[in-house]
Design an enzyme around this catalytic site. Structure first.
Site, mmCIF file in Angstrom:
data_model
loop_
_atom_site.group_PDB
_atom_site.id
_atom_site.type_symbol
_atom_site.label_atom_id
_atom_site.label_comp_id
_atom_site.label_asym_id
_atom_site.label_seq_id
_atom_site.Cartn_x
_atom_site.Cartn_y
_atom_site.Cartn_z
ATOM 1 N N GLU A 56 0.908 -5.907 3.400
ATOM 2 C CA GLU A 56 1.745 -6.105 4.584
ATOM 3 C C GLU A 56 1.514 -4.976 5.580
ATOM 4 O O GLU A 56 1.423 -3.804 5.212
ATOM 5 C CB GLU A 56 3.208 -6.124 4.127
ATOM 6 C CG GLU A 56 4.238 -6.192 5.230
ATOM 7 C CD GLU A 56 5.665 -6.172 4.702
ATOM 8 O OE1 GLU A 56 6.595 -6.388 5.506
ATOM 9 O OE2 GLU A 56 5.858 -5.929 3.492
ATOM 10 N N LYS B 122 6.301 -13.398 8.715
ATOM 11 C CA LYS B 122 7.288 -13.143 7.661
ATOM 12 C C LYS B 122 8.576 -13.868 8.030
ATOM 13 O O LYS B 122 9.082 -13.746 9.141
ATOM 14 C CB LYS B 122 7.517 -11.636 7.541
ATOM 15 C CG LYS B 122 8.403 -11.206 6.382
ATOM 16 C CD LYS B 122 8.425 -9.678 6.317
ATOM 17 C CE LYS B 122 9.222 -9.148 5.138
ATOM 18 N NZ LYS B 122 9.180 -7.657 5.084
ATOM 19 N N CYS C 12 6.008 -10.219 1.379
ATOM 20 C CA CYS C 12 6.995 -9.380 0.684
ATOM 21 C C CYS C 12 8.323 -10.089 0.403
ATOM 22 O O CYS C 12 8.441 -10.835 -0.558
ATOM 23 C CB CYS C 12 7.193 -8.084 1.459
ATOM 24 S SG CYS C 12 7.773 -6.719 0.403
#
Length: 577
Positions: free
Chosen positions: A45, A122, A158
């Site tokens: 990330e 994300k 994540c």
């Protein structure tokens, strides 16, 4: 359609805002992967900018440089089936960027055979602990599948993975991305991570990946960054799991690694890898060495300074500094006073000799040639007595000794361009057993997130690791004392204090709840203990705000993730205790 896939998790250590250097690391990994006939490579990330970049994300030149990096990376993905890289993506044209509102996505770029195929964002933005994603980012709205030569590749970032099928509905997160990607028919899911380390995180992470792979019947490839950015430490330990929920690839901890895994796309299983033994004290030690080394390296200051008292805390810090920076880059200062015992000073010297570090003895008050201290009161304190009389509070001159020691360290640090390593632990910081303008004013508190019992564990591990007594056993066995007054010892039962602080600070237990709890193998906390320690924790919030960076190794460290007012009066009805 391809039957077998060689996937590589590129575990790298980005530096915040070093877009050129981070991009070069990515390109070098791609070059190495090509030599091993890798087909898919994934990076962490925000690999291009580093994570967390905080308010540097408001600087337009950094965002533009990271977009240029994506263009520069593209040709190096030639001959790869898929490459996925984390970066920062503007949501609007530059003219609409606003500092007072989010205008960015936490994104990934997906390449194939030298071309940028697409980007994704994300979806689940965490807003707890050290995470502050909502300050900077807009949440993505779609969990995307990319069809590359008949292989359906899902990608998420994540926190997207942490929203499990079994979790209660989240009030903010719009969907369960892993579940959505599975329902869309993903053949595998790649997860880009900047997931910070804390004690026990390696087991939690492994349980998460295996559960999500098994529950959603899709192989998961989890790539994590490693290294440290300011106080936050990343452990790497990238891994992959097949649809049976078995680990099929595991990266090393706290180092660069290219984790290669061969996946059968028909069965979606691979050779299982048994879990390695995890030893808490080893992981803490490696995390702190990584955190200390990276802080110096990324700040561009390569030497450290440690005030050595002859106690367990400074001994442990000195050993960590030597492991992180090399003995030639560490200087130890011993600053005895009339209250420093002969045995303590000798142990401090022996410690320095065991570690082969340069050390100097600089007393904080003058001695006669016979070695006796001059006068009943240090000369420098007589000025205070002249104007204010004898102090009514005994800690006045005790604290002044800590300030004097820090004054010596700061002068040397300024002269020789060194960073001062603080030696306070979490138990002391919690109760305010530290001095403003003294030990709290170190540049970085190496063990500031370790409870006292953890310090002892790490000290023992250091001796075990070196197969000899680095930290003298006499230091480990000695009753803890700041030696700021005659016959002084630390006023705590650390076995009980450590547990109470952990429950109060990390789990926010109420005073009433604490009365029904106890340290392992001990009796319940008393009302007097709970009142006393809770009061000390509340009263000393201001001290912790003045401390240097604390390397984080617990689920909740003092600092930015514990946001408690210093000016307050907690005044509740009686039933709330």
């Amino acid at each position: 359609m391809i039957d077998k896939l060689k996937v590589t998790l590129a575990q790298i250590n980005p530096t915040i805002a070093d877009v050129v250097g981070n991009t070069q690391k990515i390109i070098e990994c791609l070059q190495k992967g090509r030599q091993s006939n890798v087909q898919v490579m994934a990076f962490p990330e925000m690999a291009v900018i580093g994570y967390p970049a905080q308010d540097l994300l408001f600087r337009s030149e950094i965002i533009e440089a990271n977009l240029l990096a994506i263009k520069k990376i593209a040709p190096h993905t030639k001959d790869y089936l898929t490459v996925v890289v984390g970066f920062c993506e503007p949501a609007f044209e530059k003219e609409k960027w606003r500092l007072d509102r989010q205008h960015l996505y936490n994104s990934y770029a997906l390449f194939s055979d030298g071309n940028l195929i697409g980007t994704g964002q994300k979806i689940c933005l965490p807003n707890y602990g050290v995470f502050d994603d909502f300050r900077y980012f807009i949440p993505g709205q779609e969990a995307k599948i990319f069809d590359i030569e008949g292989i359906k590749i899902g990608v998420e970032i994540c926190e997207d993975l942490w929203y499990k099928n079994t979790d209660d509905d989240h009030p903010i997160y719009p969907c369960r991305p892993t579940q959505v990607l599975s329902q869309k028919g993903a053949d595998l899911i790649i997860v880009l991570n900047a997931s910070p380390y804390h004690v026990g995180k390696e087991r939690t992470k492994e349980e998460l990946v295996t559960e999500q792979a098994r529950e959603n019947q899709v192989p998961i490839f989890y790539v994590n960054m490693w290294g440290a950015n300011d106080k936050i430490i990343f452990d790497g330990n990238s891994l992959a799991a097949d649809i049976e929920g078995h680990i099929i690839a595991r990266g090393a901890g706290f180092c660069d690694d290219l984790v290669i895994c061969d996946l059968d796309l028909k069965s979606k299983v691979a050779k299982h890898i048994p879990p390695p033994p995890f030893h808490e004290e080893e992981m803490i030690y490696r995390a702190l060495v990584t955190g200390k080394r990276d802080y110096h390296k990324k700040c561009g200051i390569h030497q450290s300074l440690v005030g050595v008292s002859g106690g367990i805390d400074s001994a442990t810090v000195l050993a960590i500094d030597v492991a992180a920076l090399g003995k030639e880059n560490v200087l130890a200062i011993l600053s005895p006073s009339r209250y420093t015992s002969k045995e303590t000073l000798e142990d401090g010297i022996r410690l320095c000799q065991n570690l082969e570090v340069n050390y100097k003895i600089i007393p904080i008050e003058e001695q006669e040639t016979t070695g006796c201290w001059i006068g009943s009161v240090p000369e420098k304190y007589k000025r205070f007595i002249k104007y204010f009389g004898e102090p009514k509070n005994e800690v006045v001159f005790e604290n002044q000794q800590a300030i004097d020691r820090m004054s010596i360290l700061r002068a040397i640090a300024n002269e020789e361009n060194r960073l001062i390593s603080g030696t306070g632990n979490k138990s002391e910081l919690a109760t305010g057993y530290a001095t403003v303008c003294g030990d709290l004013q170190a540049d970085i508190l190496v063990i500031g997130d370790l409870y006292k019992h953890q310090v002892y564990k790490v000290a023992g591990y250091i001796n075990e690791l070196n197969h000899r007594e680095i930290i003298p056993q006499t230091i480990i066995d000695r009753v803890p004392s700041a030696e700021l007054s005659k016959d002084q010892v630390d006023p705590f039962n650390y076995h009980r204090l450590d547990k109470l602080v952990q429950l109060k600070v990390e789990e926010y237990k109420t005073n009433e709840e604490l009365l029904s709890l106890a340290p392992e193998g001990d009796s319940n906390f008393t009302r007097d203990e709970v009142n006393t320690y809770s009061r000390l924790i509340d009263l000393n919030e201001h001290k912790r705000f003045k401390s240097g960076y604390i390397l984080k190794i617990s689920p909740l460290a003092f600092g930015e993730e514990r946001r408690i007012n210093t000016a307050k009066r907690v005044n509740l009805w009686e039933q709330h205790f």
